[in-house]
Write an enzyme that holds these catalytic residues in place. Structure first.
Site, short mmCIF file in Angstrom:
data_model
loop_
_atom_site.label_atom_id
_atom_site.label_comp_id
_atom_site.label_asym_id
_atom_site.label_seq_id
_atom_site.Cartn_x
_atom_site.Cartn_y
_atom_site.Cartn_z
N HIS A 1 0.81 -1.21 0.00
CA HIS A 1 0.00 0.00 0.00
C HIS A 1 0.85 1.26 0.00
O HIS A 1 0.42 2.30 -0.50
CB HIS A 1 -1.05 -0.05 1.11
CG HIS A 1 -2.19 -0.95 0.72
ND1 HIS A 1 -2.23 -2.27 1.06
CD2 HIS A 1 -3.26 -0.71 -0.08
CE1 HIS A 1 -3.31 -2.82 0.51
NE2 HIS A 1 -3.95 -1.89 -0.18
N ARG B 1 -10.69 4.33 -1.20
CA ARG B 1 -10.21 3.44 -0.14
C ARG B 1 -10.47 4.12 1.20
O ARG B 1 -9.71 4.99 1.60
CB ARG B 1 -8.71 3.19 -0.28
CG ARG B 1 -8.32 2.29 -1.44
CD ARG B 1 -6.83 1.98 -1.37
NE ARG B 1 -6.42 0.93 -2.28
CZ ARG B 1 -5.94 1.15 -3.50
NH1 ARG B 1 -5.82 2.37 -3.97
NH2 ARG B 1 -5.58 0.11 -4.26
N ARG C 1 -15.47 2.00 -0.93
CA ARG C 1 -15.27 0.63 -0.43
C ARG C 1 -15.39 0.63 1.08
O ARG C 1 -14.87 1.54 1.74
CB ARG C 1 -13.90 0.16 -0.87
CG ARG C 1 -13.63 -1.27 -0.48
CD ARG C 1 -12.38 -1.78 -1.11
NE ARG C 1 -11.20 -1.16 -0.49
CZ ARG C 1 -9.96 -1.41 -0.88
NH1 ARG C 1 -9.74 -2.20 -1.91
NH2 ARG C 1 -8.94 -0.85 -0.28
N GLU D 1 -11.41 -10.32 -5.91
CA GLU D 1 -9.98 -10.31 -5.59
C GLU D 1 -9.54 -11.58 -4.87
O GLU D 1 -8.39 -11.94 -4.90
CB GLU D 1 -9.59 -9.06 -4.80
CG GLU D 1 -10.40 -8.80 -3.55
CD GLU D 1 -10.00 -7.48 -2.87
OE1 GLU D 1 -8.95 -6.91 -3.19
OE2 GLU D 1 -10.77 -7.05 -1.99
N ASN E 1 -4.57 -6.34 -7.59
CA ASN E 1 -3.44 -6.42 -6.64
C ASN E 1 -3.56 -7.68 -5.78
O ASN E 1 -2.61 -8.44 -5.64
CB ASN E 1 -3.41 -5.21 -5.70
CG ASN E 1 -3.42 -3.90 -6.45
OD1 ASN E 1 -3.06 -3.88 -7.61
ND2 ASN E 1 -3.84 -2.84 -5.81
N ASP E 2 -4.74 -7.85 -5.21
CA ASP E 2 -4.92 -9.02 -4.35
C ASP E 2 -5.14 -10.29 -5.16
O ASP E 2 -4.67 -11.35 -4.79
CB ASP E 2 -6.08 -8.80 -3.37
CG ASP E 2 -5.63 -7.99 -2.17
OD1 ASP E 2 -4.54 -8.31 -1.64
OD2 ASP E 2 -6.31 -7.04 -1.77
N ARG F 1 2.14 -9.80 -1.47
CA ARG F 1 2.40 -8.60 -2.28
C ARG F 1 3.31 -7.60 -1.58
O ARG F 1 3.75 -6.63 -2.16
CB ARG F 1 1.08 -7.92 -2.66
CG ARG F 1 0.33 -7.36 -1.49
CD ARG F 1 -1.10 -6.98 -1.84
NE ARG F 1 -1.30 -5.56 -2.00
CZ ARG F 1 -2.49 -4.98 -2.14
NH1 ARG F 1 -3.59 -5.73 -2.15
NH2 ARG F 1 -2.61 -3.70 -2.27
N CYS G 1 -9.90 -2.09 -10.73
CA CYS G 1 -9.43 -1.01 -9.86
C CYS G 1 -8.03 -1.28 -9.28
O CYS G 1 -7.50 -0.49 -8.51
CB CYS G 1 -10.43 -0.73 -8.74
SG CYS G 1 -10.59 -2.08 -7.60
C1 PEP Z 1 -6.75 -4.66 -5.13
O1 PEP Z 1 -6.58 -5.58 -4.32
O2 PEP Z 1 -6.45 -4.75 -6.32
C2 PEP Z 1 -7.31 -3.38 -4.68
C3 PEP Z 1 -7.66 -2.46 -5.53
O3 PEP Z 1 -7.42 -3.17 -3.36
P1 PEP Z 1 -6.21 -2.88 -2.35
O4 PEP Z 1 -5.00 -2.61 -3.17
O5 PEP Z 1 -6.59 -1.72 -1.53
O6 PEP Z 1 -6.12 -4.14 -1.58
MG MG Z 2 -7.51 -5.57 -2.40
#
Ligand code: PEP
Ligand code: MG
Length: 754
Positions: free
Chosen positions: A361, A468, A504, A603, A626-627, A637, A674
């Site tokens: 993050h 977020r 979210r 995700e 991302n997840d 990650r 996203c």
């Molecule tokens: C993701 O997981 O791709 C996402 C957009 O949420 P975050 O990065 O906040 O986990």
């Molecule tokens: Mg996520």
């Protein structure tokens, strides 16, 4: 064995000069293994040879001069095989290399182990003796374990030495390599923030100013005593007296001249205050470790704690006095949201983090702020860098400390080109996003940091695709009230009136801890995260949803997004709670308030196989690449050690994304992306080719994405999904798309320079 190993590595770390450290290791290994000779060679990649750096047993004259090519001798063999080599009679081995200068005629047996760090052979440690017998298994195990531990320590010192060498000898600077976290170039001055200075991060430093160091130590002790008095005063009120008596013990330790005397003695030996304290605390702890009595052994924790407090007061106080450089490059063990929030945006030009990976993050925050970032610089000698000139390349993940004139000039030119590119993309800020063949694309903003700041840029976006909400929660000292949240959400909804704002629900856990709600878990990313946590605490979710619904009154552009959904039941329970909040508010306000669209994040991989059922419950999907990537690949990650394995361009991940696009089409469900993948030109084109037409990304990436889309046609990308099927690695995928980007004159978005 553990204590001996630790002692040897500690001794190495204590030496300021690499050669001396290695020599000390050689001496100690020879002693411990009761053998006749120990030598250490370090690899020189440019010349492709090993240089004898230290030896206790070979001729001292050979040290610093004898070199053995990578493909020569037994030393070379250990490096080539990347495993220990244990030979009873070395002279009869076909790879034995006669090197008269080392004077090794009396030795017969040879045992060598490679010193490896991050898959790279950094050097070789060997032992030799006259008996023509192989070393026993315990000796092999010892040397291999020591070599593994030395790898990290040597890499760390080499990084430090490389930086100093440029300064001392005016040689060309070498880049340290991390993981590209946020694209862009930064040139400025390193500014270190250390939330807690640990003893392990203290590098030995000498001093000429003994008087000043004594004063520094004494002042730190005094401040620590005052802090302890305040603390024990507070604790006395809430703890039983035997527990708070621990503070008396602490006071005693500090008042006791013993600690002071020992530290003063080290300062008189020429060490600075922090190093002297480190030496003394480690010596005392080593003595305690030998004690039989478990109670006394436990006191070691107290010693460390008290030492830590004094250390913080020695080092931190110095750091706090620093003025902020004009072009500040923030460097920290772990960059946090609050660090970024505290530093003035106009000064912050770049970010380096020892921990973390390209999708931690912290990296996402850096992208949101448009600040170049390099993550996972594991061997960074943190204590050594404050105030150094720094050049950072957020595209390639390289950082130069004390860059030489050529590097600086090169990067200044690239930075100027980067600024030109920025101006160019600004020229289409107000245009609607569409491809070269006029296919409209929806581009939205990911936010949560500072809506106003991003909106002020006058970028035309189609809404906020991901707000977020956890970031405002993270930089407070307790959960924000319903009213506070409502005001925050109102600002977000007002940023793009009449356009969808997708908020979210709280997604804390994983690498987003709340300082006031600690969650301790062995596997936080597989643990109590996102929706799982708030469903166990419906009071948190209800307050948040109420705040969102209230903020939406008179506005009507709210959408609610549920993160980390794993099961249908979770969605049903969330919908029930949203319904409950809605009914309560409609009653409280005596009017039917508007009901938002509700969506689910795809995700957690299993959710993509339930798109059919989920479609019956919710209005839209948003893919969190991302997840999704981290869970599909089973790669944390946030972990820099496995950062090279985390890649959304893994052909298997692309298959999953293709499947999601097809399923959403089948069930006629709106879907957007996203995750960060959409903000990278390569990812954007792959996703466009799969059929995705709705993306959300940081405001900083949005303009570039608009430009990339404007210069690429859907026709050019629609076959990528078939071409990638036969590719076996993310690198091949990247190359395939990069060729297309270069063809379309878009290379400046994936590397430094136009
Ligand atoms: C993701 O997981 O791709 C996402 C957009 O949420 P975050 O990065 O906040 O986990
Ligand atoms: Mg996520």
């Amino acid at each position: 064995m553990i204590t001996t190993l630790k002692r040897i590595v500690d001794e190495f770390n204590r030496q300021t000069v690499l050669e001396k450290g290695l020599h000390r290791v050689a001496e100690l290994v020879k002693q411990t293994m009761q053998t006749e000779c120990c030598s250490i060679y370090l690899a020189d990649d440019e010349s492709r040879h090993y240089l004898l750096m230290a030896s206790d047993g070979l001729s001292p004259r050979a040290v610093g001069s004898v070199v053995i090519n990578y493909d020569q001798g037994l030393v070379g063999l250990v490096g080539q095989k990347e495993e220990p080599v244990n030979i009873a009679n070395a002279r009869q081995h076909p790879r034995f290399l006669v090197t008269p200068q080392v004077l090794e005629e009396s030795y017969n047996s040879f045992l060598g182990a490679p010193i490896i760090h991050q898959r790279k052979v950094l050097g070789i440690i060997s032992v030799q003796q006259s008996d023509a017998e192989m070393y026993d298994q315990n000796s092999v195990a010892f040397l291999v374990t020591l070599a593994a531990q030395l790898g990290g320590a040597i890499a760390h010192v080499e990084a430090r030495e490389a930086i100093d060498r440029v300064e001392r000898n005016n040689v060309r600077s070498r880049a340290l390599k991390g993981v590209a976290g946020s694209g862009g170039i930064a040139i400025g001055t390193a500014f270190i923030i250390q939330p807690k200075i640990s003893f392990s991060s203290i590098l030995p430093r000498r001093t000429h100013n003994i008087g000043r160091e004594i004063v520094r130590f004494k002042q730190a002790v005094k401040v620590t005593q005052q802090e302890l008095s305040v603390l024990s005063g507070k604790m006395n009120q809430i703890l039983p007296s035997d527990t708070s008596a621990i503070f008396d013990v602490y006071h005693h330790m500090l008042n006791d001249n013993l600690l002071g005397e020992k530290v003063h003695a080290q300062i008189h030996n020429g060490w600075n205050a922090a190093t002297s304290l480190k030496i003394v605390i480690e010596e005392i702890c080593a003595e305690f470790e030998q004690m039989e009595d478990p109670y006394i052994r436990e006191r070691m924790t107290d010693i460390r704690d008290i030492g830590q407090r004094v250390l913080t007061n020695i080092v931190q106080k110095e750091l706090d006095k620093r003025p902020l450089p004009k072009n500040l490059i923030l460097i920290a063990e772990e960059v946090t949201a609050s660090m970024l929030a505290e530093l003035p945006r106009e000064k912050l030009k770049g970010i380096c983090s020892i921990k973390g990976s390209n999708n931690s993050h912290a990296a996402i925050l850096a992208k949101a702020l448009g600040i170049p970032a390099v993550m996972g610089l594991e061997d960074l000698p943190l204590n050594h860098l404050d105030g150094r000139a720094t050049v950072l390349d957020g595209y390639s993940g390289q950082v130069f400390f004390n860059p030489d004139a050529i590097v600086t000039k090169e990067y200044q030119a690239l930075l100027a080109e980067e600024k030109e590119l920025d101006l160019l993309v600004q020229s289409i800020a107000k245009d609607a996003a569409k491809t070269k063949d006029n296919i409209p694309v929806s581009l939205n903003i990911n936010t949560g940091l500072a809506v106003d700041f991003e909106v002020a840029r006058g970028i035309k976006a189609d809404g906020i695709g991901l707000y977020r909400t956890e970031i405002p929660f993270m930089i407070r000292s307790c959960f924000p009230s319903e009213l506070e949240q409502m005001e925050l959400y109102q600002r977000a909804l007002d940023a793009y009136p009449n356009k969808p704002i997708c908020m979210r629900t709280l997604d804390v856990g994983g690498d987003k801890p709340l300082p006031y709600f600690p969650i301790k878990e062995d596997n936080p990313f597989l643990g109590w995260r996102g929706i799982r946590m708030v469903l166990d605490h419906p009071e948190i979710l209800l307050v948040q949803v109420r705040a969102m619904l209230r903020a939406n009154m008179g506005r009507g552009n709210l959408q609610i997004l549920l993160p980390m959904i794993t099961s249908i039941d979770e969605v049903i329970e969330c919908l029930r709670l949203i319904e409950q909040a809605h009914t309560e508010l409609s009653e409280e306000y005596d009017q039917v308030i508007s009901y938002p669209k509700v969506g689910v994040m795809l995700e957690v991989p299993v959710a993509m196989y339930q798109i059919g059922l989920l479609s019956e419950l919710v209005d839209f999907f948003s893919v969190g690449t991302n997840d999704l990537t981290q869970y599909l690949l089973a790669v944390d990650r946030n972990n820099s050690r496995v950062a090279n394995l985390y890649d959304y361009y893994h052909p298997g991940v692309l298959e999953a994304l293709q499947y999601i696009a097809e399923q959403c089409e089948k069930y006629a469900m709106p879907v957007s992306i996203c995750g960060e993948m959409a903000s990278e030109p390569v990812g954007l084109l792959l996703l466009l080719g799969m059929g995705y037409r709705n993306f959300s990304m940081s405001a900083q990436s949005l303009l570039k994405a608009k430009w990339v889309l404007k210069h690429t046609s859907v026709e050019q990308v629609q076959n990528l999904k078939f071409q990638t099927k036969s590719l076996s690695s993310p690198e091949q995928v990247r190359q395939l798309v990069e060729v297309l980007l270069e063809q379309n004159q878009l290379g400046g978005f994936i590397r430094a320079g136009k």
